[in-house]
Motif scaffolding. Structure first.
Motif, PDB file in Angstrom:
ATOM      1  N   TYR A   1       0.840  -1.210   0.000  1.00 25.02           N
ATOM      2  CA  TYR A   1       0.000   0.000   0.000  1.00 25.02           C
ATOM      3  C   TYR A   1       0.871   1.254   0.000  1.00 25.02           C
ATOM      4  CZ  TYR A   1      -4.259   2.701   1.075  1.00 25.02           C
ATOM      5  OH  TYR A   1      -5.335   3.580   1.023  1.00 25.02           O
ATOM      6  N   THR A   2       1.995   1.195   0.734  1.00 24.79           N
ATOM      7  CA  THR A   2       2.933   2.336   0.788  1.00 24.79           C
ATOM      8  C   THR A   2       3.477   2.645  -0.599  1.00 24.79           C
ATOM      9  OG1 THR A   2       3.580   1.821   3.073  1.00 24.79           O
ATOM     10  CG2 THR A   2       5.130   3.145   1.771  1.00 24.79           C
ATOM     11  N   LEU A   3       3.835   1.599  -1.336  1.00 24.16           N
ATOM     12  CA  LEU A   3       4.388   1.808  -2.684  1.00 24.16           C
ATOM     13  C   LEU A   3       3.343   2.454  -3.593  1.00 24.16           C
ATOM     14  CD1 LEU A   3       6.461  -1.490  -3.135  1.00 24.16           C
ATOM     15  CD2 LEU A   3       7.308   0.804  -2.615  1.00 24.16           C
ATOM     16  N   GLU A   4       2.112   1.992  -3.478  1.00 20.91           N
ATOM     17  CA  GLU A   4       1.054   2.602  -4.298  1.00 20.91           C
ATOM     18  C   GLU A   4       0.842   4.063  -3.898  1.00 20.91           C
ATOM     19  OE1 GLU A   4       1.007   0.213  -6.918  1.00 20.91           O
ATOM     20  OE2 GLU A   4      -0.583   1.725  -7.051  1.00 20.91           O
ATOM     21  N   GLU A   5       0.782   4.311  -2.601  1.00 21.84           N
ATOM     22  CA  GLU A   5       0.496   5.672  -2.105  1.00 21.84           C
ATOM     23  C   GLU A   5       1.641   6.616  -2.448  1.00 21.84           C
ATOM     24  OE1 GLU A   5      -2.462   5.974  -0.959  1.00 21.84           O
ATOM     25  OE2 GLU A   5      -2.420   8.082  -0.358  1.00 21.84           O
ATOM     26  N   ALA A   6       2.859   6.106  -2.513  1.00 27.24           N
ATOM     27  CA  ALA A   6       4.015   6.976  -2.801  1.00 27.24           C
ATOM     28  C   ALA A   6       3.873   7.625  -4.169  1.00 27.24           C
ATOM     29  CB  ALA A   6       5.304   6.159  -2.738  1.00 27.24           C
ATOM     30  N   LYS A   7       3.187   6.934  -5.074  1.00 22.98           N
ATOM     31  CA  LYS A   7       2.978   7.495  -6.421  1.00 22.98           C
ATOM     32  C   LYS A   7       2.014   8.676  -6.375  1.00 22.98           C
ATOM     33  CE  LYS A   7       3.055   3.047  -8.857  1.00 22.98           C
ATOM     34  NZ  LYS A   7       2.136   2.197  -9.667  1.00 22.98           N
ATOM     35  N   ARG A   8       1.275   8.790  -5.306  1.00 18.90           N
ATOM     36  CA  ARG A   8       0.226   9.822  -5.248  1.00 18.90           C
ATOM     37  C   ARG A   8       0.560  10.946  -4.278  1.00 18.90           C
ATOM     38  NH1 ARG A   8      -1.078   5.246  -6.715  1.00 18.90           N
ATOM     39  NH2 ARG A   8      -2.442   4.956  -8.521  1.00 18.90           N
ATOM     40  N   ILE A   9       1.824  11.053  -3.926  1.00 20.58           N
ATOM     41  CA  ILE A   9       2.249  12.205  -3.107  1.00 20.58           C
ATOM     42  C   ILE A   9       2.588  13.311  -4.107  1.00 20.58           C
ATOM     43  CG2 ILE A   9       3.906  13.028  -1.369  1.00 20.58           C
ATOM     44  CD1 ILE A   9       2.063  10.865  -0.311  1.00 20.58           C
ATOM     45  N   ASP A  10       1.510  13.883  -4.652  1.00 19.91           N
ATOM     46  CA  ASP A  10       1.685  14.832  -5.760  1.00 19.91           C
ATOM     47  C   ASP A  10       2.046  16.222  -5.264  1.00 19.91           C
ATOM     48  OD1 ASP A  10      -1.047  13.154  -7.335  1.00 19.91           O
ATOM     49  OD2 ASP A  10       1.094  12.988  -7.771  1.00 19.91           O
ATOM     50  N   PRO A  11       2.714  16.997  -6.099  1.00 20.49           N
ATOM     51  CA  PRO A  11       3.008  18.396  -5.729  1.00 20.49           C
ATOM     52  C   PRO A  11       1.708  19.187  -5.594  1.00 20.49           C
ATOM     53  CG  PRO A  11       4.295  17.733  -7.661  1.00 20.49           C
ATOM     54  CD  PRO A  11       3.275  16.662  -7.422  1.00 20.49           C
ATOM     55  N   LEU A  12       1.784  20.229  -4.828  1.00 20.72           N
ATOM     56  CA  LEU A  12       0.663  21.178  -4.704  1.00 20.72           C
ATOM     57  C   LEU A  12       0.966  22.343  -5.647  1.00 20.72           C
ATOM     58  CD1 LEU A  12      -1.759  22.488  -3.075  1.00 20.72           C
ATOM     59  CD2 LEU A  12       0.011  23.455  -1.578  1.00 20.72           C
ATOM     60  N   ALA A  13       0.047  22.633  -6.547  1.00 18.75           N
ATOM     61  CA  ALA A  13       0.272  23.770  -7.468  1.00 18.75           C
ATOM     62  C   ALA A  13      -0.798  24.822  -7.212  1.00 18.75           C
ATOM     63  CB  ALA A  13       0.192  23.275  -8.908  1.00 18.75           C
ATOM     64  N   MET A  14      -0.382  26.081  -7.173  1.00 17.78           N
ATOM     65  CA  MET A  14      -1.385  27.128  -6.942  1.00 17.78           C
ATOM     66  C   MET A  14      -0.928  28.448  -7.563  1.00 17.78           C
ATOM     67  SD  MET A  14      -0.698  27.363  -2.861  1.00 17.78           S
ATOM     68  CE  MET A  14      -1.979  28.545  -2.543  1.00 17.78           C
ATOM     69  N   THR A  15      -1.895  29.306  -7.835  1.00 19.72           N
ATOM     70  CA  THR A  15      -1.534  30.633  -8.341  1.00 19.72           C
ATOM     71  C   THR A  15      -1.547  31.604  -7.158  1.00 19.72           C
ATOM     72  OG1 THR A  15      -3.715  31.619  -8.589  1.00 19.72           O
ATOM     73  CG2 THR A  15      -3.020  30.071 -10.307  1.00 19.72           C
ATOM     74  N   GLY A  16      -0.873  32.739  -7.388  1.00 21.14           N
ATOM     75  CA  GLY A  16      -0.870  33.763  -6.329  1.00 21.14           C
ATOM     76  C   GLY A  16      -1.987  34.760  -6.519  1.00 21.14           C
ATOM     77  N   GLU A  17      -2.851  34.487  -7.486  1.00 22.29           N
ATOM     78  CA  GLU A  17      -3.849  35.507  -7.867  1.00 22.29           C
ATOM     79  C   GLU A  17      -4.735  35.911  -6.692  1.00 22.29           C
ATOM     80  OE1 GLU A  17      -5.308  34.583 -11.610  1.00 22.29           O
ATOM     81  OE2 GLU A  17      -6.202  36.573 -11.919  1.00 22.29           O
ATOM     82  N   GLY A  18      -5.069  34.951  -5.857  1.00 23.43           N
ATOM     83  CA  GLY A  18      -5.969  35.258  -4.737  1.00 23.43           C
ATOM     84  C   GLY A  18      -5.383  36.275  -3.771  1.00 23.43           C
ATOM     85  N   MET A  19      -4.046  36.443  -3.863  1.00 21.06           N
ATOM     86  CA  MET A  19      -3.404  37.430  -2.982  1.00 21.06           C
ATOM     87  C   MET A  19      -2.797  38.544  -3.832  1.00 21.06           C
ATOM     88  SD  MET A  19      -3.761  36.323   0.152  1.00 21.06           S
ATOM     89  CE  MET A  19      -2.497  37.009   1.187  1.00 21.06           C
ATOM     90  N   GLY A  20      -3.355  38.696  -5.058  1.00 17.63           N
ATOM     91  CA  GLY A  20      -2.917  39.814  -5.901  1.00 17.63           C
ATOM     92  C   GLY A  20      -1.625  39.545  -6.634  1.00 17.63           C
ATOM     93  N   ALA A  21      -1.066  38.340  -6.452  1.00 17.39           N
ATOM     94  CA  ALA A  21       0.194  38.053  -7.161  1.00 17.39           C
ATOM     95  C   ALA A  21      -0.156  37.343  -8.459  1.00 17.39           C
ATOM     96  CB  ALA A  21       1.096  37.172  -6.292  1.00 17.39           C
TER      97      ALA A  21
END
Ligand code: NAP
Ligand code: G3P
Length: 471
Positions: free
Chosen positions: A109-129
């Motif tokens: 299960y750990t090996l499967e879950e390791a594939k899904r530790i995805d990066p977090l992507a976000m824009t700064g637009e909500g804070m004017g950036a």
């Protein structure tokens, strides 16, 4: 006699010093492991540090392949591991094999879950950036010290080792003395799996002699510890900046709120209290129940306790010798204190050295030690309390906060009570338990800090690495 050596930088270490491991069933040596020196331990950390960056550079799928090879070695040797474990911690042979098989499931299960530790992507637009995109990946923390307790020598070791390695960390692993044969055998299996040099090191030796040396090394980036509150607090006091995940003791209460399914409640309570002779952090360690229900429940509990078989791990007895004579003396002390203060022994209170008959104690009051202390043995106190509010108060007065069980057929009442109980988890209508291992597992107050469980372990052994793109 079984003999296993520590593993440092993919070499089995024989420094001429040995630590004998005593079989709790025979009280004779079950084998011996290397007793490492301070220099040996420093060499282990140097090896882990020297190999960490290159290991992190190995792509995830390749790291997964290595950990899968390690997993396959464990599976290939599962019967031998179970035999060794059963001899060194007096866990039933069948239960020991079950622990190994559960460990294999954790790795998968750990090996499967390791594939899904995805990066977090976000824009700064909500804070004017407006012209910024942030990508926050999870990267290895570095060198991880994994320390496991005696009662799950492979499960609570690999539940740390596998996530650490697959996320690019390197590991220094300290098994409990009682559990070191299993732990050092894991080192040999890692060699068989051809893990790259230095990424997995097994340091053996008695905790009270080398513990502070192991936990104070400057190369440590994170410590994942499972064990007693006392040692956990010692590690906390080290005061280093190291990240900590501590899974410590427990005094899990079972609150019985109605008599609508007492047979099932009794099954769960006895299974939860006496599994592996009560040597589980999540064992049910006190029953809180009204007089009226206790009068019906106690006989059911007593009948079940008296059906538990007592004997040898090789015969798969339900109750086997506790880990050592010191532990047996402590447990007996709690029973004697309760008796002296007027409690009723419904069954048990019998021992032959460290073989302790399962003991059920009724009319336990809050002035008795067994109402509050963790026996880590086959003892279950019944505390009679005639109001739910008082039950919740007593449950929460414990310095522990691992898990709890609430037995009640009215789900709204059960949830309302569960919400008021100060623990990491409350189980409704079942015994307390760590599994399934994909669930987060945590203790609060003296029961620990941080969270285990497969996904949580992967996250706790990594940190964010941010990449901000300006356009
Ligand atoms: P322990 O005596 O605290 O030992 C735990 C581990 O710490 C062992 O590997 C021990 O090695 C090592 N150790 C001892 N002194 C140390 C030091 N100064 N620095 C660093 N490490 C040191 O606990 P245990 O007897 O193995 O296990 C029973 C306790 O653990 C119970 O309180 C139980 O509730 C708790 N536990 C909690 C969980 C959970 O998930 N919350 C699970 C299992 C057990 P040595 O054996 O060589 O001393
Ligand atoms: O004491 C070990 C702790 O992790 C409990 O595990 O699965 O017996 O609830 P489990």
């Amino acid at each position: 006699m079984r003999e296993f050596k520590a593993l440092i930088n993919n070499e089995l270490i024989d420094n001429g010093q040995w630590l004998e491991i005593i079989d709790p069933t025979t009280l004779q040596p079950a084998g011996r492991v290397t007793a490492l020196s301070a220099q040996d331990i420093d060499n282990a950390y140097k090896a882990a540090r020297a190999s960490q960056k290159a290991w992190e550079e190995v792509e995830l799928l390749k790291r997964m392949e290595y950990v899968k090879s390690f997993r396959n070695e464990i599976e290939k040797n599962k019967n031998e591991i179970a035999q060794i474990m059963s001899e060194e911690i007096a866990k039933g042979l069948k239960e020991s094999l079950g622990e190994v098989e559960r460990t294999i499931e954790i790795i998968d299960y750990t090996l499967e879950e390791a594939k899904r530790i995805d990066p977090l992507a976000m824009t700064g637009e909500g804070m004017g950036a407006k012209n910024k995109i942030g990508i926050f990946s999870r990267v290895a923390k570095g060198v991880i010290l994994a320390i496991s307790p005696f009662n799950y020598p492979i499960n609570l070791a690999v539940a740390k080792i596998a996530p650490a390695l697959v996320m690019g960390n390197t590991v220094v692993f300290k098994p409990a003395t009682a559990g070191s044969l299993t732990g050092a055998f894991l080192g040999q299996l890692a060699l068989n799996a051809k893990l790259p040099k230095g990424i997995f090191n097994v340091v053996t030796g008695r905790g009270r002699e080398i513990g502070d040396i192991i936990t104070s090394n400057k190369e440590i980036d994170m410590i994942s510890f499972t064990g007693s509150v006392g040692i956990g607090n010692q590690i906390r006091k080290q005061g280093s900046s190291t990240d900590l995940v501590l899974e410590l003791g427990g005094k899990d209460p079972a609150l019985v709120l109605d008599d609508k399914n007492l047979e099932k409640y009794a099954d769960e309570i006895i299974g939860g209290a006496f599994g592996y002779s009560g040597q589980r952090c999540t064992a049910i360690k006190r029953v809180l129940v009204s007089d009226e229900i206790a009068d019906k429940l106690s006989p059911l509990l007593k009948a079940r306790v008296e059906k538990l078989t007592v004997g040898k791990p090789s015969e798969n007895a339900n109750i086997t010798p506790v880990i050592d004579l010191k532990s047996a003396d402590f447990i007996q002390g709690l029973i004697d204190d309760a008796k002296e203060k007027g409690a009723t022994i419904l069954t048990g209170d019998k021992r032959e050295q460290n073989l302790m008959w399962p003991t059920l104690i009724d009319n336990v009051t809050v002035d008795m030690k067994v109402a509050w202390e963790e026996p880590f043995g086959p003892v279950l106190p019944i505390i009679r309390i005639n109001s739910v509010e008082e039950m919740i108060k007593i449950a929460n007065e414990s310095n522990f906060g691992l898990q709890a069980s609430v037995f009640c057929q009215d789900i709204s009442t059960a949830i309302s009570v569960a919400k008021q109980i100060e623990t990491g988890t409350v189980n409704i209508n079942s015994k307390s338990q760590r599994g399934p291992d994909c669930f987060p597992f945590l203790g609060i107050k003296d029961s620990g800090e941080g969270v285990q469980g497969i996904r949580e372990a992967l996250l706790s052994m990594t940190r964010y690495k941010g990449l901000v793109i300006n356009y």
